[in-house]
Scaffold this active site. Sequence first.
Site: not given
Length: 168
Positions: A25, A50
């Site tokens: 990403r 995270h």
Amino acid sequence: LIALKNAPDLNPANFSAMTRLDHNRAISLLAEKCGVLSTDIKNMTIWGNHSTTQYPDLHHVKVKERDAALARSVIDDDVQIDQMEVDLEEECLKILALHQPVAIDLRFIITALKINSDLERIGDLAVNISERALSLNQEPQLKPYIDIPRMGEITKSMVKEVLEAFVS
């Protein structure tokens, strides 16, 4: 990876999927911002544990590789661009002298002369950039080139649109 090292009882396959997703990403977002392919992004690192707390480390990212051969090619081609400018200018002056165009034909030839000069100047600037790029290639990259590739694509598009408008 830290958790993987400190939790030997857990299955190692459970640790890589989310990190890889976040890594991909980050590459995808940077490639989109730079206007390049994701394969042009190298050395991407992400920090955090995270998605909401992770961030990309852009200090070592490389956006497109430095291409010394391309820079030398631009420098070498400048002689040809200079000659093309001279040839086109001579043809335009011949038309002006022999045919004495008026109105729209005269404006077309004058515009061609101005564009010709501007294109030659763009070639000279490209040589200056290429010479600087060759010297900068000897130094380590200080930060990622995020906006430069995008500016180059915008500039190419603008020059193309101008030339298409001229010949249309």
